[in-house]
Enzyme design. Structure first.
Site, PDB file in Angstrom:
ATOM      1  N   ASP B 198       0.808  -1.313   0.068  1.00 37.30           N
ATOM      2  CA  ASP B 198      -0.064  -0.063  -0.184  1.00 37.30           C
ATOM      3  C   ASP B 198       0.862   1.153   0.126  1.00 37.30           C
ATOM      4  O   ASP B 198       1.815   1.482   1.087  1.00 37.30           O
ATOM      5  CB  ASP B 198      -0.778  -0.043   1.121  1.00 37.30           C
ATOM      6  CG  ASP B 198      -1.873   1.254   1.349  1.00 37.30           C
ATOM      7  OD1 ASP B 198      -1.701   2.161   0.612  1.00 37.30           O
ATOM      8  OD2 ASP B 198      -2.832   1.080   2.154  1.00 37.30           O
ATOM      9  N   TYR B 223      -5.720  10.863  -3.039  1.00 36.64           N
ATOM     10  CA  TYR B 223      -6.088  12.303  -2.178  1.00 36.64           C
ATOM     11  C   TYR B 223      -5.024  12.694  -1.278  1.00 36.64           C
ATOM     12  O   TYR B 223      -5.152  13.831  -0.610  1.00 36.64           O
ATOM     13  CB  TYR B 223      -7.532  12.365  -1.835  1.00 36.64           C
ATOM     14  CG  TYR B 223      -7.861  11.205  -0.780  1.00 36.64           C
ATOM     15  CD1 TYR B 223      -7.278  11.582   0.673  1.00 36.64           C
ATOM     16  CD2 TYR B 223      -8.551  10.106  -1.182  1.00 36.64           C
ATOM     17  CE1 TYR B 223      -7.366  10.402   1.570  1.00 36.64           C
ATOM     18  CE2 TYR B 223      -8.821   9.090  -0.044  1.00 36.64           C
ATOM     19  CZ  TYR B 223      -8.399   9.273   1.178  1.00 36.64           C
ATOM     20  OH  TYR B 223      -8.725   8.426   2.211  1.00 36.64           O
ATOM     21  N   ARG B 372       0.737  14.686  14.144  1.00 32.95           N
ATOM     22  CA  ARG B 372       1.107  14.224  12.942  1.00 32.95           C
ATOM     23  C   ARG B 372       1.423  15.364  12.130  1.00 32.95           C
ATOM     24  O   ARG B 372       0.341  16.414  11.948  1.00 32.95           O
ATOM     25  CB  ARG B 372       0.435  13.317  12.430  1.00 32.95           C
ATOM     26  CG  ARG B 372       0.831  12.280  11.158  1.00 32.95           C
ATOM     27  CD  ARG B 372      -0.062  11.430  10.711  1.00 32.95           C
ATOM     28  NE  ARG B 372      -1.304  11.788  10.040  1.00 32.95           N
ATOM     29  CZ  ARG B 372      -1.770  11.169   9.171  1.00 32.95           C
ATOM     30  NH1 ARG B 372      -1.809   9.975   9.159  1.00 32.95           N
ATOM     31  NH2 ARG B 372      -3.131  11.610   8.657  1.00 32.95           N
TER      32      ARG B 372
END
Lengths: 413, 413
Positions: B198, B223, B372
């Site tokens: 992935d 996205y 993050r």
């Protein structure tokens, strides 16, 4: 219906049409009679501004915060609830997600698993190809399942104790023939089978009634009569009574009960949301939401009455004005057994379709020999269809279709 | 790296940045340092005009003819080929379709079926939830398959003769830790297993090399760093050598060899197109195409160098200016073992994140305790990250995060 319409009579019908004002809500090009809304719906005027807001304000300015601020995260349920109204379902029985094909896979696998002692997916030959292909994919994925096809006239009697699910498209994509949803659903239930209706060629043109017919499962397309834009996200319906008994094989994070807890183990959401999978297609949803909003003040009875009147007059005019020109009606003549499109067979259907498009009458070709005309009640009027038939008659009389360049097939036909 | 950057040094680095001109290709709001491009990429300026053309010209004016006229029908392959360049794949090894979750399902089922004598999908605990959930869905759908999770440090040795496929996210969504793609792929192949990577948190920020690492299968998100818009369609990669040996369980009509022949039986297309399913999401593809086009003249080496420089400087500045304020680095310190985002743990990470957003520094919270920060090399500069750290230090010194309204969790966190 008496004599076929002449232009003045058609104009009079337009004046009396309760849906007449809807035409102004669509951005259609001048001089075109668009009879292909059953394949790709026209663009609502509001789609451009809705998309501009989604791109320039929500995405570009408010960025990640838009998931909450602009309700992106609930768009699948919100637009689903608007569609529910058009298909006789409760607001929490419909969700927008993925494509018709992917939704078919989810619900077919869920149905087969729920009816685990039964091995057959029953459908009809000539069903829309992706319905057949997905059913074949389900049968190849789940051991011991098979796809059985039976022609429409023998379908109800073919449902038996081995039928897990009956999969049918309510209105046939090629002929426009419409199944009796209530009768077939009842026949399936009487034998313990589930039903899955594909509403792609019904929703937005004809009222359908999921709860009234006690339908178990349904899917449908966003880009045809719902005018949601090319490749719009699709929807699915699961009856409330079944939602928490069924599991989606496509157990993506948006179907999780608490997707933002980031747990390692999948626990499905309660209710219809468990049939979501990946991140919602926000831009596609914005266009679809504009398309569905056009129906907000539309009466289902007006929709149905106009669909039938348009298509009845069309058939009558074609048969009167184009007699002897090689056209054969392949749709049911009785409007109550037909959806909102009408098809004629013609030996050179592809070239004829191209010739009509060149003169501004947009229908489409369906292999091997059909030319198909869609009647979108929201933006087609009676004078439009008078003009379409006038053009068709001229093209046939002049053999204008008989040109080599009209016979060269494009990638998408 | 010596002393942490001061503002002048940061401005000097911006002047020397070969990617500096790329910032003008994005429509970012004034006064915001957007460090969340790893979750939702910013809007390219060209996305608005591209979408306007897709809606107002292609859809509204040219209607159904756009499938051929504007190349809608080949958009999945065309945009796929542009992405292929960013991941070290051949143009005909990548296609854009569906969502990351749906693509994971397709390729996991195909891999398990291809390695039919093996029962295990091997992954790591704490992998991105949808990867784990979809693997669990595959195991629930295919009889006799199980999902086994093993921590990263013991992964390679855990691959055995029962492993059908190793499923890993290349860069971890929470910590930014990056797997050694070449080593794990080789270890899997040595034991006869397939690998599925992935690439959602890699593509567009770091060069990856599908062919160089002999990767079998991959999926990725449109996205995030590809800036394709909220809920953009995803992509999948299948090595050429495997394409015609694998079958997608989601056998929709767009994966058919001749979709417009409308045959009743599914016959998969040759090559990568067999992994398509439903009708392509044209509007989503238009935005994604604009996002991917920004990379056309970008050197992968420049991308990587800037990603590392930004994140290295950020860590150094945070640790110098915010020492003793309860922040703990949870990302690898070594940039070569890290993707393009950096996370710190903090006891009140959610409220801290809200306080930063209120002052224009947009990072995000990831449960249970991480904040993050993403470093998009195309639109973030060194002065931006200097400003982010300056704001972070101020917020911590003033305990500006310690407000009740910053602690109320939104639906999407």
């Amino acid at each position: 219906m008496g004599d076929p319409l002449d232009r003045d009579a058609a104009l009079a019908l337009d004046m009396a049409d309760p849906l007449r004002a809807k035409r102004a809500q669509f951005a259609l090009p001048e001089g075109v009679v668009y009879m292909n809304g059953n394949s790709l719906g026209a663009a609502p005027v509001a789609a451009a501004s809705g998309m501009d807001r989604a791109v320039c304000v929500e995405w570009a300015r408010d960025l990640i915060g838009s998931w909450n601020l602009h309700g992106w995260i609930r768009a699948p349920q919100r637009v689903g609830a608007s569609i529910a109204r058009l298909i006789g379902a409760a607001p929490d029985e419909v969700v927008v997600a993925d494509t018709t094909s992917v939704n078919l896979f989810k619900l077919l696998v869920a149905a087969c698993t729920h009816r685990s002692g039964r091995s057959t997916i029953l459908t009809e030959p000539g069903n829309f190809p992706t319905d057949l292909y997905i059913a074949q994919g389900v049968a190849a994925t789940l051991p011991g399942r098979t796809v059985r096809t039976v022609t429409a006239d023998r379908l109800s009697e073919a449902i038996d104790d081995d039928t897990a699910v009956v999969l049918l498209t309510h209105v046939h994509y090629r002929t426009g023939a419409m199944h009796d949803m209530a009768a077939i659903t009842a026949a399936a239930h009487a034998r313990g089978a589930l039903v899955l209706w594909d509403l792609s060629h019904s929703v937005g043109a004809l009222p359908v009634d999921m709860n009234g017919c006690d339908v178990d499962l349904a899917v449908g397309c966003g880009y045809k009569y719902l005018n949601g834009g090319p490749g719009a996200p699709a929807f699915l319906y699961v009856a409330k009574r079944l939602q928490d008994q069924l599991a989606s094989p496509l157990s993506g994070w948006m179907g999780h009960g608490t997707p933002f807890a980031f747990d390692d183990d999948y626990v499905p959401a309660q209710g219809i949301s468990r049939f979501l999978c990946g991140t919602p297609p926000v831009l596609g949803l914005a266009a679809l939401e504009a398309g569905v909003a056009v129906f907000d003040d539309v009466s289902p009875a007006d929709l149905l009455a106009k669909s039938r009147a348009l298509s009845d007059h069309f058939i009558e005019m074609v048969e009167a004005r184009c007699a002897g020109q090689g056209l054969t009606l392949i749709s049911p003549r009785d409007a109550s057994r037909r959806g909102s499109h009408v098809s004629f067979a013609h030996a050179d259907a592809y070239a004829l379709c191209q010739a009509l498009i060149a003169r501004g009458v947009v229908g489409d070709f369906r292999a091997p020999d059909a030319i198909r005309f869609g009647f979108t009640p929201l933006y087609l009027g009676f004078e439009d269809i008078w003009r379409a038939v006038d053009t068709l008659a001229t093209v046939l009389e002049e053999r204008a279709w008989d040109r080599q360049d009209y016979k060269v097939r494009a990638a998408v036909t």
